[in-house]
Scaffold this motif. Sequence first.
Motif, mmCIF file in Angstrom:
data_model
loop_
_atom_site.group_PDB
_atom_site.id
_atom_site.type_symbol
_atom_site.label_atom_id
_atom_site.label_comp_id
_atom_site.label_asym_id
_atom_site.label_seq_id
_atom_site.Cartn_x
_atom_site.Cartn_y
_atom_site.Cartn_z
ATOM 1 N N GLN A 457 0.833 -1.459 0.027
ATOM 2 C CA GLN A 457 -0.101 -0.031 -0.030
ATOM 3 C C GLN A 457 0.799 1.393 -0.064
ATOM 4 N N GLU A 536 -24.746 4.447 -3.198
ATOM 5 C CA GLU A 536 -23.580 4.662 -2.266
ATOM 6 C C GLU A 536 -24.381 4.132 -0.905
ATOM 7 N N GLU A 538 -23.296 3.359 2.999
ATOM 8 C CA GLU A 538 -22.561 3.916 4.092
ATOM 9 C C GLU A 538 -22.846 2.937 5.476
ATOM 10 N N LYS A 544 -14.472 -4.311 9.594
ATOM 11 C CA LYS A 544 -14.652 -4.206 7.937
ATOM 12 C C LYS A 544 -15.801 -5.108 7.495
ATOM 13 N N THR A 563 -19.067 -7.383 -2.812
ATOM 14 C CA THR A 563 -17.564 -7.080 -2.414
ATOM 15 C C THR A 563 -16.899 -8.218 -1.533
ATOM 16 N N SER A 566 -13.876 -5.355 3.397
ATOM 17 C CA SER A 566 -13.204 -4.049 3.175
ATOM 18 C C SER A 566 -13.222 -3.217 4.308
ATOM 19 N N GLN A 568 -13.146 0.013 3.946
ATOM 20 C CA GLN A 568 -14.095 1.268 3.481
ATOM 21 C C GLN A 568 -15.273 1.145 4.281
ATOM 22 N N LYS A 569 -15.592 2.350 4.756
ATOM 23 C CA LYS A 569 -17.063 2.215 5.262
ATOM 24 C C LYS A 569 -18.042 2.938 4.637
ATOM 25 N N HIS A 571 -19.054 2.173 0.446
ATOM 26 C CA HIS A 571 -19.129 1.686 -0.795
ATOM 27 C C HIS A 571 -19.996 2.305 -1.916
ATOM 28 N N ARG A 572 -19.316 2.501 -3.011
ATOM 29 C CA ARG A 572 -20.090 2.906 -4.218
ATOM 30 C C ARG A 572 -19.802 1.885 -5.296
ATOM 31 N N LYS A 873 -13.922 4.602 -8.616
ATOM 32 C CA LYS A 873 -15.074 4.784 -7.793
ATOM 33 C C LYS A 873 -14.600 5.966 -6.730
ATOM 34 N N GLY A 874 -13.440 6.037 -6.274
ATOM 35 C CA GLY A 874 -13.039 6.995 -5.441
ATOM 36 C C GLY A 874 -12.792 8.296 -5.994
#
Length: 955
Positions: A457, A536, A538, A544, A563, A566, A568-569, A571-572, A873-874
């Motif tokens: 990363q 989206e 949230e 996770k 998915t 993850s 990420q909190k 998701h899109r 996406k981000g």
Amino acid sequence: MKKKITRVLFSLGMAMSLFATQIGGALIVEASAQNDINFEFIMDDGNSIDGEDGTEISGETGVEDSNSEDNEEPLKMEADGDTDPEIEFGDSDSNNGSVFQSDSEIEIEESSDTDAFDAGEKDAIEMYASYNSNWRYWNQCQSDDYYMRKWGCAVVAQAKLLYETGVDRSSTFNPDSFFVWERNNGYAEETTYQLKTGYAPTAYASQKGKNLEYLGNWNSDANQLWFNINAGYYTIVKVPGHYVYLDNEKSKATGQLYCDDSSDSTPFNSPQPLSRYSSWLSCYVYRSNGNGGGAVDSGISTSWSEWEDNVTETNACIYGKIDVSQRVQFTGAGVSIWDDAGNLIHQSSEGTSVNYNYMQISYNLQTELGVTLSPGRNYTYQMFADFGGQRYYGNKKTFKTAGQSNKVPIGNVDIIEGRDEAVYVRGWAFDPDTVNSSLSIDIYIGGEFVQRITADQERPDVEKAFGGVGNFHGFDAVINTKKTGNQTVDVWALDTNPQGQNIKIGSGNADITIDTERPEVKVSFDYVGDGIISYEVEVSDKSKTKVKFINDSVVYPHTIYETDYSMQKIHRFTFDTQEITRKSTYDLWCLKLIVEDESGNKNEIRGMNWTDVYDMTKVQRIVLLKGGNNYLLDELSPKEEQPYYITYAVKSDIAKVENYEIIPNSVGVTWLASLNIKTGKIRASWGKLIEVVDKEQVCLNKEYAELHTVGDTVQLASDVTPINVTDKSVTWSSSDEKIATVSKSGLVTAKGEGCVDIIATSKINNVQAVCRVNIKDTQQRSNGGTVNAPTVKVPTGSLNLNSILLKERQKTNVLKVSGLATGDYIKSYSSSNKKVFTVSSGGKITAKKKGTATLTVTLASGKQLKAKVKVQKGTVKTSKISVKEKNVSLKKGKKYQIKASISPLTSQEKVIYSTSNKKIATVDKKGKVVAKKKGKAVITVKSGKKKIKVKITVK
């Protein structure tokens, strides 16, 4: 009349302490030293009173008791034989006296008419301070400046850094002189000092022509500080309410972290354990790139040169030469050697007797020093020479041995944290032998191997610290485990060489709990266009999560999106209905969302709160104008069917249905639903999509046309949308009637050679559309034929960007074309995949969904220019900021516009400007600087996590 004491003088050749206090009407003066002390009290009439240890001196001393109108009590002088090197003045009852140090003669003067030893009259005392001759033991309490004594710990730490790195070792340099420089150059407040930036030492070094690099303000723990020491960095540590300077030499010698501390009361005369502070908040880290010994006391200057030869896999010969501006007596010399991990592997010092203006030093590492090197590794050495009672260091020089290296991995663990049935670990690691490869990391919990992860990363701080290793050596992962309670977590970095050595880069304890709570979920959606819906999700959860969308219909259950777990909190994703192959006659999908955390807790949402998805390829799309006429529902459904159905808009704030009419309220997208009042079911095959826009649009039958001779014509036609616009008429005009004219009906007639824009303007709101017409040749042959237009012999042209990064649904017109050959022009823009992005005839790009496609610009000459468009996406984040000038001088009252450029141009992160001192210079949100008064200020330009500084000097 009473005599007043104006000065006290004691002479002795050693350190001592003095304590003076008023008891009743007597002034008691106590001093400590090994030998007898002579006192001399200077009175306001110029006369003096002498005395020795134990002497009582009678007379009107000016010391008064609040209960006595007159006082003639004696002065008493006492010494206790101690060797405490302090001098104290103050009230013995309150214990609030100030502490000073001196090695010789002390003078205390009273300039006011009040009592000479009133502790409250600090400004009436003139203090003569002397900093310790050993720079490591400089203390703020030794300063001549009141504010330095109170807040100067950071200044002292920075001064120690500058001295140790050889930036300034002159006889006049000390924390007070550096504090004066900081004030004059805008790095300190007018009265007090708080460490606001780590750049003051580097600015001072630059002014001295020396090289000192500020690496940043990093998180501080034992692993990080040892990393700094081993890497040869210099560190100022921030502890609660205080700053200290990390003692690399003492720490290495003892294996424990030590600091050279600074006190506002009792000076420290030895390194202090860093553990005396409960926490280490952060650290300011510096790298010295070779400053030699700096300027020598007594005005002598030095310069160094270093080189090496005969470098093999295991050995090298190193050389150094110091030149001195005058003849000196050298008493010693030596060298320090570090490996590429920053470990000191050798240090030697030897006596010598050379009386000359230079000295040369040389070593064969293997035969003379017994140092055997390893193949293919970098080594750094620094030589030093002694004369005049001081040591002067050369530049640090690095060389690489021959052969192939096999270095051990380097890394650090930043965080080990217990979660619900999991452990969170974060850190970095790389193998110096293969810096372009990602390292494998093994996680052990409670002594048992649990999981292998990869350090791949982004960690730009590692690249900044080591240089040349790359940005992608970080790891950030949640490790699932069935173990609970307090567990030991060990993190190992695996050598990329199977025969190499694996290294434990971190260890710690984590409290692992059990998660029983379901994730909390919020869902929002929007219709993007062309059958694409954007969602989206949230999630609020400790651990996770993974997300799954399915079509929950009985006829055709189907997983639409899923998915893995993850961090990420949010998701899109986008759902493209055109990619779905229908297996039933139903046009309506019943969506279900399932959110599951790593502990197996689930939250299911059915129906999606009216976000069930119609197949956009089959749904009728009706575009209406906000504020325009209502639209009759009769045109959507036969009137005879309507009594059996209740029709309504899902989002009534965008559009609503009343009296068989659709009323457009606000800009957006909604669906019309039709409910059978007899059966209670929604008619799935009747979905209608309503889009409300804020302005009409003029559409032409042609956006480009070519004519070849005078008199040629082309007919243009127009339409005005949306459908509820009542007046669809337009007016026509030409940008240059010498080239072409246009009639009221849109008939274009060629008049001359060149390009012209034919403009159609709606009568409502003056919305326009343009058709570009190119008349290639206006020459006529004698027989009535035409001559072909001249062609572009060498087509040219370029794009300002080769690649464009966008977020889903982002729009941009950053792409520019330049350098076209004479007569050439842009004919068209095209996308290789309209599901990824679309592009308008004017070059405006609209991102659709995640993916990569090619944008092609076709010129009239046939030449094509291409750029890659990547949609993610981000959010598109800023990777770099640049400015035209980093140093700007202005006169008071003048203005300057900072021209900042960000990369990529499509970054969605705002550019923010701020100033370090509004009294010197201000800056507005657009980067306009206004010079206020003489001085220096720093303007910081920031976008996301990236920033750059512009130094403003107001004259």
